[in-house]
Design a protein around this motif. Structure first.
Motif, PDB file in Angstrom:
ATOM      1  N   ARG A 275       0.823  -1.206   0.000  1.00 25.77           N
ATOM      2  CA  ARG A 275       0.000   0.000   0.000  1.00 25.77           C
ATOM      3  C   ARG A 275       0.858   1.258   0.000  1.00 25.77           C
ATOM      4  NH1 ARG A 275      -1.556   3.614   3.440  1.00 25.77           N
ATOM      5  NH2 ARG A 275      -0.417   2.632   5.149  1.00 25.77           N
ATOM      6  N   ARG A 276       1.932   1.252   0.789  1.00 21.55           N
ATOM      7  CA  ARG A 276       2.805   2.428   0.830  1.00 21.55           C
ATOM      8  C   ARG A 276       3.513   2.647  -0.503  1.00 21.55           C
ATOM      9  NH1 ARG A 276       6.316   1.694   6.177  1.00 21.55           N
ATOM     10  NH2 ARG A 276       7.354   3.539   5.292  1.00 21.55           N
ATOM     11  N   VAL A 277       3.912   1.548  -1.185  1.00 21.48           N
ATOM     12  CA  VAL A 277       4.535   1.699  -2.514  1.00 21.48           C
ATOM     13  C   VAL A 277       3.547   2.317  -3.490  1.00 21.48           C
ATOM     14  CG1 VAL A 277       5.414   0.416  -4.501  1.00 21.48           C
ATOM     15  CG2 VAL A 277       6.242  -0.121  -2.205  1.00 21.48           C
ATOM     16  N   ASP A 278       2.292   1.831  -3.456  1.00 15.60           N
ATOM     17  CA  ASP A 278       1.270   2.395  -4.341  1.00 15.60           C
ATOM     18  C   ASP A 278       1.039   3.866  -4.036  1.00 15.60           C
ATOM     19  OD1 ASP A 278       0.999  -0.058  -5.522  1.00 15.60           O
ATOM     20  OD2 ASP A 278      -0.777  -0.642  -4.334  1.00 15.60           O
ATOM     21  N   GLU A 279       0.984   4.209  -2.727  1.00 15.27           N
ATOM     22  CA  GLU A 279       0.792   5.607  -2.368  1.00 15.27           C
ATOM     23  C   GLU A 279       1.979   6.462  -2.809  1.00 15.27           C
ATOM     24  OE1 GLU A 279       0.135   5.761   1.789  1.00 15.27           O
ATOM     25  OE2 GLU A 279      -1.946   5.025   1.683  1.00 15.27           O
ATOM     26  N   THR A 280       3.202   5.929  -2.632  1.00 14.36           N
ATOM     27  CA  THR A 280       4.391   6.687  -3.051  1.00 14.36           C
ATOM     28  C   THR A 280       4.405   6.883  -4.563  1.00 14.36           C
ATOM     29  OG1 THR A 280       5.622   5.748  -1.183  1.00 14.36           O
ATOM     30  CG2 THR A 280       6.906   6.721  -2.967  1.00 14.36           C
ATOM     31  N   GLN A 281       4.058   5.844  -5.307  1.00 17.17           N
ATOM     32  CA  GLN A 281       4.014   5.953  -6.770  1.00 17.17           C
ATOM     33  C   GLN A 281       2.992   6.998  -7.191  1.00 17.17           C
ATOM     34  OE1 GLN A 281       3.158   2.267  -8.691  1.00 17.17           O
ATOM     35  NE2 GLN A 281       3.449   3.060 -10.763  1.00 17.17           N
ATOM     36  N   ALA A 282       1.812   6.994  -6.543  1.00 12.85           N
ATOM     37  CA  ALA A 282       0.786   7.976  -6.887  1.00 12.85           C
ATOM     38  C   ALA A 282       1.248   9.382  -6.545  1.00 12.85           C
ATOM     39  CB  ALA A 282      -0.512   7.633  -6.151  1.00 12.85           C
ATOM     40  N   ARG A 283       1.911   9.543  -5.358  1.00 10.75           N
ATOM     41  CA  ARG A 283       2.405  10.875  -4.987  1.00 10.75           C
ATOM     42  C   ARG A 283       3.476  11.340  -5.964  1.00 10.75           C
ATOM     43  NH1 ARG A 283       2.322   8.824   0.368  1.00 10.75           N
ATOM     44  NH2 ARG A 283       4.604   8.605   0.332  1.00 10.75           N
ATOM     45  N   LEU A 284       4.348  10.424  -6.400  1.00 12.17           N
ATOM     46  CA  LEU A 284       5.398  10.798  -7.354  1.00 12.17           C
ATOM     47  C   LEU A 284       4.799  11.236  -8.683  1.00 12.17           C
ATOM     48  CD1 LEU A 284       8.404  10.967  -8.000  1.00 12.17           C
ATOM     49  CD2 LEU A 284       8.344   8.546  -8.659  1.00 12.17           C
ATOM     50  N   ALA A 285       3.788  10.482  -9.172  1.00 13.20           N
ATOM     51  CA  ALA A 285       3.149  10.868 -10.439  1.00 13.20           C
ATOM     52  C   ALA A 285       2.482  12.231 -10.315  1.00 13.20           C
ATOM     53  CB  ALA A 285       2.130   9.795 -10.833  1.00 13.20           C
ATOM     54  N   ASN A 286       1.803  12.466  -9.175  1.00 11.45           N
ATOM     55  CA  ASN A 286       1.162  13.770  -8.967  1.00 11.45           C
ATOM     56  C   ASN A 286       2.187  14.880  -8.888  1.00 11.45           C
ATOM     57  OD1 ASN A 286      -1.426  12.698  -8.947  1.00 11.45           O
ATOM     58  ND2 ASN A 286      -1.402  12.329  -6.723  1.00 11.45           N
ATOM     59  N   ALA A 287       3.330  14.605  -8.239  1.00  9.14           N
ATOM     60  CA  ALA A 287       4.370  15.636  -8.124  1.00  9.14           C
ATOM     61  C   ALA A 287       4.945  15.985  -9.491  1.00  9.14           C
ATOM     62  CB  ALA A 287       5.467  15.139  -7.173  1.00  9.14           C
ATOM     63  N   ILE A 288       5.193  14.952 -10.332  1.00  7.36           N
ATOM     64  CA  ILE A 288       5.715  15.213 -11.687  1.00  7.36           C
ATOM     65  C   ILE A 288       4.707  16.024 -12.486  1.00  7.36           C
ATOM     66  CG2 ILE A 288       6.367  14.101 -13.855  1.00  7.36           C
ATOM     67  CD1 ILE A 288       7.511  11.805 -12.178  1.00  7.36           C
ATOM     68  N   ARG A 289       3.412  15.638 -12.373  1.00  6.59           N
ATOM     69  CA  ARG A 289       2.387  16.358 -13.119  1.00  6.59           C
ATOM     70  C   ARG A 289       2.286  17.807 -12.657  1.00  6.59           C
ATOM     71  NH1 ARG A 289      -0.932  12.738 -12.787  1.00  6.59           N
ATOM     72  NH2 ARG A 289      -1.973  13.351 -10.843  1.00  6.59           N
ATOM     73  N   ARG A 290       2.336  18.035 -11.339  1.00  2.00           N
ATOM     74  CA  ARG A 290       2.270  19.412 -10.843  1.00  2.00           C
ATOM     75  C   ARG A 290       3.492  20.200 -11.278  1.00  2.00           C
ATOM     76  NH1 ARG A 290       0.327  16.810  -6.165  1.00  2.00           N
ATOM     77  NH2 ARG A 290       2.401  16.967  -5.219  1.00  2.00           N
ATOM     78  N   SER A 291       4.680  19.555 -11.295  1.00  2.00           N
ATOM     79  CA  SER A 291       5.895  20.250 -11.714  1.00  2.00           C
ATOM     80  C   SER A 291       5.815  20.671 -13.175  1.00  2.00           C
ATOM     81  CB  SER A 291       7.105  19.340 -11.479  1.00  2.00           C
ATOM     82  OG  SER A 291       8.291  19.987 -11.867  1.00  2.00           O
TER      83      SER A 291
END
Length: 455
Positions: A275-291
């Motif tokens: 679950r934490r890996v999935d959450e980290t992957q989602a946060r990373l994708a959101n961070a790249i998109r926001r950047s």
């Protein structure tokens, strides 16, 4: 009149008095006692209380242990057990039975084990073996787990079950040992040393399932405690149930209440990791998109800035006008708020005026005066009614009222005694009769008993 043959023997106690005095004497003479002997005649009625006798080769004594005390006993005693009890000596008055009210019960010899436990605990504590500073940290993600326990006990089964559920990828090595009996102490020390020599485990669980103090005693031995303290591998003590405490718990780097809890504490949860890996992957994708969006916005903004300077000046002038209007509105709003606040303070000042409080006090004083007058008037009326009622009652029971109904009171002239029986006077004796109005003095010419007709 007292009899000349009055009984001179001392007063005899009743059975109840004797038993009560004996009970008081026993309870004040024996504050608290420890007694050891063989349990006999054990009974446990539906009330939950225990009744039994404690005996030796010559004597026995009755015992009662009420439910509030025996609920703390984990193992039900059996006929013939050698036990130690602590309680108060008393007497059951209804039957006159001498007995002990038991507050604590333990197997004979348990006190010696407990004393040995406390002595070793103090010794090792003074040496610093329990200090938090010397405890090694448990790895957050162990690469290899070692287990020192019985290969056939419930502890290894519980540990492997929890690890298979939480993180089956971590390898486990069992270092088998006896966990009960005289040979268990040396066996546990050997297993700990073997785990160190093997050198693969980075955390070592040492424990077994629950049992009595005697069953767990090998984990209270000094050699086991020192083997755990000297172990280079971080250790987890998992001995017995949650209520069981051993010397190994104090020496180990971490104490777990049960073997299952030890496996929970040292192993990561693979489902939580996923679950934490999935959450980290989602946060990373959101961070790249926001950047990327931020960079796009910056590029658009920079492109827009590359325009005619006169347009920029016009924008600045318009912005200045907007700020000027906002400033004017803000000042007007602030002044309005200050005016409202000042009016509110004036109103509060008027509310706190002394004259207003004085008027309120005068009104309250008038109301209290009226209430006082009403209360006094009501109380006087009640007392007047009570006095009238008492006067009427006194008149009804007054002797004068009786005389008014035609009755008379007759006295002997010589001593003034009231005459109630004709035999109290003699013929020729002077008497005085009081009527409702006035008195009569007469001389007795004849005396007639109650059943004798007058002449």
């Amino acid at each position: 009149m007292n009899s000349p043959f009055q009984d001179s023997r001392p007063r005899a106690l009743s059975v109840s008095e004797l038993n009560h005095q004996a009970k008081h004497l026993l309870e004040t003479s024996f504050m608290q006692v420890w007694v050891e002997g063989e349990l006999s005649g054990f009974s446990r009625p539906s009330s939950g209380h225990w009744y039994f006798s404690l005996k030796d080769r010559k004597c026995q004594v009755r015992c009662a242990m009420f439910r509030g005390s025996n609920q703390r006993i984990r193992e039900l005693p059996k006929e013939g057990d050698q036990i130690r009890i602590r309680g108060k000596v008393t007497l059951y008055e209804n039957r006159g039975d001498f007995q002990i009210i038991v507050e604590h019960l333990e197997p004979a010899g348990l006190g010696a084990l407990q004393q040995a436990f406390e002595e070793l605990k103090r010794k090792l504590q003074l040496e610093g073996l329990f200090d938090a500073a010397r405890k090694k940290p448990i790895p957050a993600v162990p690469r290899h787990i070692g287990v020192v326990t019985s290969p056939t006990g419930a502890a290894i089964h519980d540990i492997l079950t929890v690890l298979a559920r939480r993180c089956p990828a971590i390898p486990v090595t069992l270092y088998p040992t006896a966990v009960q009996g005289k040979a268990a102490t040396a066996d546990i020390v050997r297993a700990i040393q073997q785990a160190q020599a093997h050198g693969v485990a980075d955390v070592l669980v040492i424990g077994r399932g629950g049992g009595s103090l005697e069953d767990l005693w090998c984990f209270n031995e000094e050699s086991v405690a020192r083997a755990i303290a000297d172990c280079s591998i971080p250790t987890v003590s998992a001995v017995g149930h949650e209520v069981d405490v051993t010397i190994a718990d104090f020496v180990a780097d971490l104490r777990a209440p049960t073997p299952s809890a030890a496996a929970e504490k040292i192993s990561p949860d693979q489902r939580e990791w996923s679950r934490r890996v999935d959450e980290t992957q989602a946060r990373l994708a959101n961070a790249i998109r926001r950047s990327l969006q931020r960079l796009d916005t910056q590029m658009t903004h920079l492109t827009a800035r590359l325009r005619d300077p006169r347009r920029e000046l016009m924008d600045k002038a318009q912005r200045m006008d907007e700020l000027d209007m906002r400033l004017g509105k803000a000042m007007t709003g602030i002044l309005g708020q200050q005016e409202l606040r000042m009016n509110h303070l004036k109103q509060r000042l008027l509310m706190q005026s002394p004259s207003r409080h004085l008027d309120h006090g005068r009104d309250r004083l008038e109301r209290m005066r009226d209430k006082l007058h009403d209360a006094i008037r009501q109380r006087l009326d009640r007392h007047h009614d009570k006095l009238s009622h008492t006067s009427q009652t006194l008149h009804v029971v007054s002797p004068l009222a009786t005389l008014g109904r035609g009755y008379a009171i007759t006295r002997r002239e010589r001593d003034g005694a009231i005459i109630r029986d004709a035999s109290e006077v003699a013929k020729g004796e002077s008497i005085t009769t009081r009527l409702a109005k006035g008195d009569l003095t007469a001389t007795v010419t004849g005396v007639h008993p109650p059943n004798e007709p007058a002449d």
